[in-house]
Design a protein around this motif. Sequence first.
Motif, PDB file in Angstrom:
ATOM      1  N   GLY A 172      42.016  15.362  24.810  1.00  0.00           N
ATOM      2  CA  GLY A 172      40.679  15.263  25.372  1.00  0.00           C
ATOM      3  C   GLY A 172      39.742  14.682  24.334  1.00  0.00           C
ATOM      4  N   GLY A 173      38.497  14.571  24.690  1.00  0.00           N
ATOM      5  CA  GLY A 173      37.510  14.096  23.725  1.00  0.00           C
ATOM      6  C   GLY A 173      37.288  15.177  22.678  1.00  0.00           C
ATOM      7  N   GLU A 207      35.527  10.408  25.580  1.00  0.00           N
ATOM      8  CA  GLU A 207      36.395  10.716  26.718  1.00  0.00           C
ATOM      9  C   GLU A 207      35.669  10.408  28.019  1.00  0.00           C
ATOM     10  N   PRO A 208      36.318   9.726  28.953  1.00  0.00           N
ATOM     11  CA  PRO A 208      35.684   9.556  30.262  1.00  0.00           C
ATOM     12  C   PRO A 208      35.574  10.910  30.953  1.00  0.00           C
ATOM     13  N   LEU A 233      32.851   8.316  27.638  1.00  0.00           N
ATOM     14  CA  LEU A 233      33.278   6.943  27.351  1.00  0.00           C
ATOM     15  C   LEU A 233      32.565   5.917  28.237  1.00  0.00           C
ATOM     16  N   VAL A 234      32.478   6.179  29.522  1.00  0.00           N
ATOM     17  CA  VAL A 234      31.901   5.205  30.457  1.00  0.00           C
ATOM     18  C   VAL A 234      30.410   4.993  30.164  1.00  0.00           C
ATOM     19  N   THR A 235      29.695   6.060  29.898  1.00  0.00           N
ATOM     20  CA  THR A 235      28.271   5.949  29.574  1.00  0.00           C
ATOM     21  C   THR A 235      28.084   5.186  28.264  1.00  0.00           C
TER      22      THR A 235
END
Length: 177
Positions: A46-47, A58-59, A68-70
């Motif tokens: 995980g993150g 981590e998404p 991750l996405v942000t």
Amino acid sequence: MTDSIARLLDIAPAPGAPRPKDWGEIECGLGCGLPTDYKKFIHLYGGGHWDEYLYVLEPGCPNVHYDLVTWARCQAEDLQDLWEFERKPVELEAEGARVVPWATTDNGECLYWLVHPGLHPDHWTVMVNEARGERWEHFPVSCTRFLASCLDGELRSGLLSSSFPLAVHEFRGLGAA
């Protein structure tokens, strides 16, 4: 299991229950695929942060500050603005080349995948950008190999803190903020 994932597991055990992800949805949101070794890392760890310094994004991270996405969206916008005033690293001068963040540090350095059109994500390499500066480093390795090599002393970045890594390694998962 990749050699670098095995090395990371030797350095510090994974914290527990796997974190399943809908990688198709995540990659659709990012507009690109992601490296297999990174997905395996996130499944196992995980993150989280290594040696109280390096944070792997981590998404869908429970701590929204390390999603991750942000990060990818924000960094793309910030870098686009930055390139108007600073010279791009030579690795980004090729048509369609870009970077996607996968980690950050307590000091503000950002670690990216170097992405080229048509290049499979498993062949992406790592770039490191100094905090609040225009210096970049390129490492022709995967993100997990970069991480394992930094932690075991095989690889050294001139931009990351000289205090990293610690003598005794620790991985801590990221909980909700």
